[in-house]
Design a protein around this motif. Structure first.
Motif, PDB file in Angstrom:
ATOM      1  N   ALA A 196       0.752  -1.330  -0.130  1.00  0.00           N
ATOM      2  CA  ALA A 196      -0.276   0.400  -0.074  1.00  0.00           C
ATOM      3  C   ALA A 196       0.899   1.441  -0.146  1.00  0.00           C
ATOM      4  N   PRO A 197       1.394   2.079  -0.695  1.00  0.00           N
ATOM      5  CA  PRO A 197       1.553   3.162  -0.970  1.00  0.00           C
ATOM      6  C   PRO A 197       1.554   4.119   0.229  1.00  0.00           C
ATOM      7  N   PHE A 198       0.073   3.930   0.434  1.00  0.00           N
ATOM      8  CA  PHE A 198      -0.456   5.741   1.344  1.00  0.00           C
ATOM      9  C   PHE A 198       0.044   4.888   2.741  1.00  0.00           C
ATOM     10  N   LEU A 199       0.438   3.961   3.570  1.00  0.00           N
ATOM     11  CA  LEU A 199       1.263   3.279   4.703  1.00  0.00           C
ATOM     12  C   LEU A 199       1.965   4.020   4.865  1.00  0.00           C
ATOM     13  N   ILE A 200       3.290   4.757   4.035  1.00  0.00           N
ATOM     14  CA  ILE A 200       3.961   5.419   4.284  1.00  0.00           C
ATOM     15  C   ILE A 200       3.558   6.220   5.353  1.00  0.00           C
ATOM     16  N   PRO A 201       3.089   7.326   4.359  1.00  0.00           N
ATOM     17  CA  PRO A 201       3.062   8.862   5.038  1.00  0.00           C
ATOM     18  C   PRO A 201       2.573   8.729   6.102  1.00  0.00           C
ATOM     19  N   PHE A 202       0.625   6.994   6.379  1.00  0.00           N
ATOM     20  CA  PHE A 202       0.098   7.250   7.424  1.00  0.00           C
ATOM     21  C   PHE A 202       1.143   6.867   8.307  1.00  0.00           C
ATOM     22  N   MET A 203       1.868   6.244   8.455  1.00  0.00           N
ATOM     23  CA  MET A 203       2.330   5.498   9.354  1.00  0.00           C
ATOM     24  C   MET A 203       3.744   6.660  10.392  1.00  0.00           C
ATOM     25  N   ILE A 204       4.197   7.580   9.111  1.00  0.00           N
ATOM     26  CA  ILE A 204       4.839   8.690   9.412  1.00  0.00           C
ATOM     27  C   ILE A 204       4.227   9.449  10.798  1.00  0.00           C
ATOM     28  N   VAL A 205       2.951   9.656  10.773  1.00  0.00           N
ATOM     29  CA  VAL A 205       1.688  11.143  11.645  1.00  0.00           C
ATOM     30  C   VAL A 205       1.654   9.579  12.795  1.00  0.00           C
TER      31      VAL A 205
END
Length: 130
Positions: free
Chosen positions: A43-52
């Motif tokens: 999932a490409p959206f996982l990285i920004p979500f996990m940073i937050v």
């Protein structure tokens, strides 16, 4: 007094672990994307979500604006660490689960000693002690 120091040391180390992880996610996105792909996550959206999430979790625990929010952050971090460790074990890379195991030990220590170090007690500690 031992519980007081145990709380602050374990909470500080857990926060450093999570904030360092967030920094790695933010600065080495391609490496993190490859590592997540090896674990089966695409999932490409996982990285920004996990940073937050990796920043907000420790902030909620350290600031303790709200006891229920702090306890929710503990729960979220618990499940994240548990699932992270299991993901590494699932792809037969148990060494990758070591940070999650260390994080779980720090998290449990922090959670169980929080009422000894904070003015506003968590009602869930009493329930966990029964």
């Amino acid at each position: 007094m031992l519980e007081f120091y145990g709380y602050w040391i374990s909470t500080a180390l857990l926060s450093v672990l999570y904030l360092a992880s967030a920094a790695i996610y933010a600065t080495r996105r391609d490496w993190v994307r490859q590592a997540l792909t090896k674990l089966g996550f695409t999932a490409p959206f996982l990285i920004p979500f996990m940073i937050v999430i990796k920043v907000l979790g420790p902030v909620a625990i350290l600031s303790r604006i709200s006891v229920p929010l702090s306890d929710l952050a503990y729960a979220g971090i618990f499940f994240h660490l548990l699932l992270s460790g299991l993901a590494h074990i699932g792809v037969r890379k148990p060494a990758g689960a070591l940070p999650a195991a260390i994080g779980l030990a720090l998290l449990i220590t922090s959670f169980m000693t929080q009422n000894d170090a904070r003015d506003m007690p968590s009602p869930y500690i009493r329930a966990a002690m029964r």
